[in-house]
Write a protein that holds these residues in place. Structure first.
Motif: not given
Lengths: 375, 400
Positions: A53-64, A98-105, A111-112
């Motif tokens: 589930s975390s393959i495409m999530v950025p590392e800083e948000l707990g992804g791989l 979500l990856n293609f959205c601007k970061p927000s809280e 994503l996390s």
């Protein structure tokens, strides 16, 4: 350009093949069908534990941050057993959105949560039964403390079973064929949202959504990174569908190959007949081309290559055509038993038939390929 | 910087310096540089380009340097090919000796044969042709009957070979001949090299539907050939032939990439003959769709070639994949030929008069000539048989 899997990707492929064939074989799909459940929560939590589930999530948000290539490999292997899980709709397409959205809280937290498997998301964009991705009529207007949303979405996969729907919309002053840049986070369990389930031949969860006078808070509206974001999310969804088509086709082909080596008529194995051999050999050539083109498209989108859109349209058109050839031939070569529900072959045809229409048929993608090539 | 990167930079600089402008593509058929005893060149620039490449051994970059080749590694050769493609360089030498006989000699030839023939291939001193098919042995090649009788120190050859490309223009021919009728038909075949100036050898051109006569029938009438000209073992020529056929199929699948000129691009022709919108879109949607389909298939074939190359470098090659390339490449080329002529209408069907322009005439001739591509080097039906057997492991049929 990478058309050969790395060591890590090969290992992922092997463990995915083992997982799907042991934990989620076609019999698991049949059991879900009997019970009318959408997913099996237990298997999904195993997939989450494997990190899928975390393959495409950025590392800083707990992804791989393992990339789209990794997700594509899982989609191919999952399609070989008709695995039903939130993987493609939530962990691939929604995460990409979500990856293609601007970061927000809100975005980062979601994503996390998706990476950790605490939540599932669905992506709702299309509004017509024909594939017309440019049309967005769903509107969100400013209201006290947030926005007021009205509109409808067509045939959204896994919307009802998700915890959140990522819905594309436009503001009232934008033309209806353009997005002016955002997605809305919609709670499927709230009042003001209505689902009409759409039962398609592949027996997955789809629903039309209508939403009226629906209020969301200000931070539940996320801004896209740029104008290209919607197209990039659609390209991700399209290439993942191409992966699934490749998986379905490869599986149907290999099962057919085994069958013709075993089945006897006129005192011979039917696989010894040249009329079948030449057709199977031709299918093999198309599957090899498809493998190349699917890997190329995954790599193009992952690396944000300039020709990514062209590579994706190429992959989807070839995937559609190859799946059409291979899954219909699979039924034909099995003969009468091929059209029974007892045999799995027909289930691969039905899944592939839906995927061929989803995210654009071959005529659509050849036309897009031609436009992108300057003719 | 890796050694390979350094090699790339050096190669790029050398090619830019040494490849004359006129020798950069698109390569048309009249630019092809052939070898031969009486070698002639399309132009002075062509001669210069050939001589410069020859002196570096880059007419045959993968041959060992002791035989006048370039001695490049597989990776270096790929770099050279990529850099030549980048500048669209005309191949410095084209011959069946380079891609087919040379590799077979390197694998199976005696030291004497290698030393005698390979440097001449690399330096373009002889033009080679191939004697495989016979009037009675086409797809069923192993049933060939051209006879070589053992006369002690030499063979006496009698019989005929057909579909020999450039048989009339060539200096030497490599042949499959029957040296024994015992055992299975694949045994008793010998691979032998014959000087076409030997008394009793005669080549006659065959007129084709395209109006060209690239192919010849070669006749052997009591031709004496020394036994030292045998490649591999006597009676074991089939092994050499099979290895060589792989090279031939690879060469033919490369033809479809338009290495030798080729016809105009389909989108350009569509726009010219059918028209286009202000956005540059082809106005006839069915042709536009057919063209996109063809372009996609060619892109897929090209990328698959690149994938096998990457797999080979990573030592993960699926050896079955190269089997599909000849079948796919030649089929697509014929699809293109038919589409081109369809779009040109009657202008694509000119035969005699001068009113047809060069690209129209070429489209017509290629349409007709390229019918050979799905037949030569093993028909497409034979290719599918091979895929069914080797890649898919399907059981032998009553007729295969």
């Amino acid at each position: 350009m990478s058309l050969v899997l790395t060591e890590e990707q090969s290992i992922l492929q092997q463990s995915a093949a083992e997982f799907y064939s042991s934990v989620m074989p076609v019999t698991a799909f049949r059991q879900l069908r009997e019970s009318e459940a959408v997913f099996d929560a237990e298997t999904w939590s195993q997939m989450v534990e494997l990190g899928w589930s975390s393959i495409m999530v950025p590392e800083e948000l707990g992804g791989l941050e393992f990339g789209l290539m990794g997700m594509g490999i899982l989609a191919i292997e999952g399609a070989r057993t008709l695995a039903k899980s939130p993987l493609t709709t939530s962990a691939a397409v929604s995460v990409a959105a979500l990856n293609f959205c601007k970061p927000s809280e809100q975005r980062d937290a979601l994503l996390s949560a998706l990476a950790a498997g605490e939540k599932m998301a669905a992506f709702a964009h299309l509004e017509t039964t024909q594939f017309k991705p440019a049309i967005i009529r769903t509107q969100s207007a400013s209201a006290a403390d947030g926005y007021n949303v009205n509109g409808s979405k067509s045939c959204v996969e896994n919307a009802q079973s998700s915890d959140v729907i990522l819905m594309t919309a436009r503001s009232p002053n934008a033309g209806f064929s353009e997005s002016d840049g955002f997605i809305l986070l919609i709670d499927p369990k709230a009042d003001g949202i209505e689902f009409n389930s759409v039962g398609l031949i592949d027996e997955r969860e789809y629903a039309d959504i209508s939403i009226s006078d629906f209020n969301i808070a200000k931070d539940e509206k996320l801004e896209w990174n740029d104008d290209a974001a919607v197209a990039q999310v659609l390209d991700t969804a399209t290439v993942i569908a191409a992966c699934e088509l490749y998986g379905c086709s490869l599986e149907a082909f290999e099962r057919t190959l085994e069958y013709v080596k075993d089945r006897e008529q006129f005192g011979n194995k039917i696989g010894s007949f040249q009329a079948l051999q030449h057709r199977l050999a031709h299918q093999y050539t198309q599957l090899e081309l498809l493998k190349t083109v699917v890997y190329d498209a995954l790599s193009a989108v992952e690396k944000n290559r300039k020709d990514a859109a062209l590579a994706v349209s190429h992959a989807k058109a070839l995937a559609n055509d190859t799946a059409r050839l291979v899954t219909t031939e699979a039924i034909q070569m099995h003969g009468g038993i091929g059209i029974t529900d007892e045999l799995d072959i027909g289930l691969f045809y039905k899944r592939a038939r839906v995927l061929r229409t989803m995210w654009g048929d071959s005529v659509y993608h050849r036309s897009r390929f031609a436009s992108l090539s300057g003719y | 910087m890796s050694d390979l990167d350094a090699f790339r930079l050096e190669t790029r600089a050398w090619l830019e310096e040494n490849c004359p402008e006129s020798q950069r593509g698109p390569v048309t058929p009249d630019m092809v540089i052939w070898p031969g005893k009486n070698q002639t060149f399309p132009s002075d620039d062509a001669r210069l380009w050939f001589e410069r490449m020859r002196d570096k051994g880059w007419t045959c970059p993968d041959y060992p340097s002791e035989y006048a080749g370039g001695g490049l590694s597989r990776a270096e050769e790929a770099v050279l090919r990529e850099e030549m493609q980048r500048l669209n360089c005309c191949p410095p030498l084209t011959d069946q000796g380079i891609g087919m006989l040379g590799p077979a000699l390197l694998e199976f030839g005696t030291e004497q044969l290698k030393a005698e023939h390979i440097p001449k291939i690399a330096r373009g001193e002889l033009r080679w042709c191939q004697g495989y098919s016979e009037p009675g042995a086409g797809s069923d090649l192993a049933s060939l009957q051209c006879k070589a009788e053992d006369k002690g120190d030499h063979f006496l050859i009698n019989g005929t070979k057909i579909w020999t490309s450039y048989g009339v223009e060539s200096d030497w021919i490599f042949c499959l001949v029957r040296t024994s009728n015992e055992g299975p038909k694949q045994e008793g075949i010998t691979f032998i090299l014959v000087d076409m100036e030997t008394p009793g050898v005669k080549a006659k051109a065959i007129d084709l539907i395209s109006g060209a006569s690239e192919f010849a029938q070669v006749f052997f009438d009591d031709v004496k050939v020394p036994k030292t000209n045998v490649v591999g073992e006597i009676h074991k020529g089939w092994t050499v032939a099979k290895s060589l056929l792989k090279h031939e199929r690879k060469m033919m699948s490369e033809l479809s990439k338009g290495v030798l000129g080729g016809t105009a691009a389909l989108p350009d022709v569509a726009k010219e003959y059918l028209g286009s919108t202000d956005d540059g879109e082809i106005t006839e949607p069915l042709y536009r769709d057919a063209i996109a389909q063809y372009e996609m298939n060619m892109r897929a074939i090209g990328l698959t070639g690149y994938r096998t190359h990457q797999e080979a470098l990573a030592r993960k090659m699926d050896t079955n994949v190269p089997l599909i390339m000849k079948y796919l490449g030649t089929s697509e080329l014929q699809i293109k030929d038919e589409l081109l002529v369809d779009m040109m209408g009657l202008r694509g069907l000119g035969w005699k008069d001068e009113q047809f322009n060069e690209s129209e005439q070429r489209a017509t001739r290629e349409l007709l000539f390229n019918k050979a591509l799905t037949i030569a080097g093993g028909t497409n039906e034979i290719q599918l048989n091979i895929i069914a057997k080797r890649a898919l492991g399907l059981p032998k049929g009553p007729h295969s």
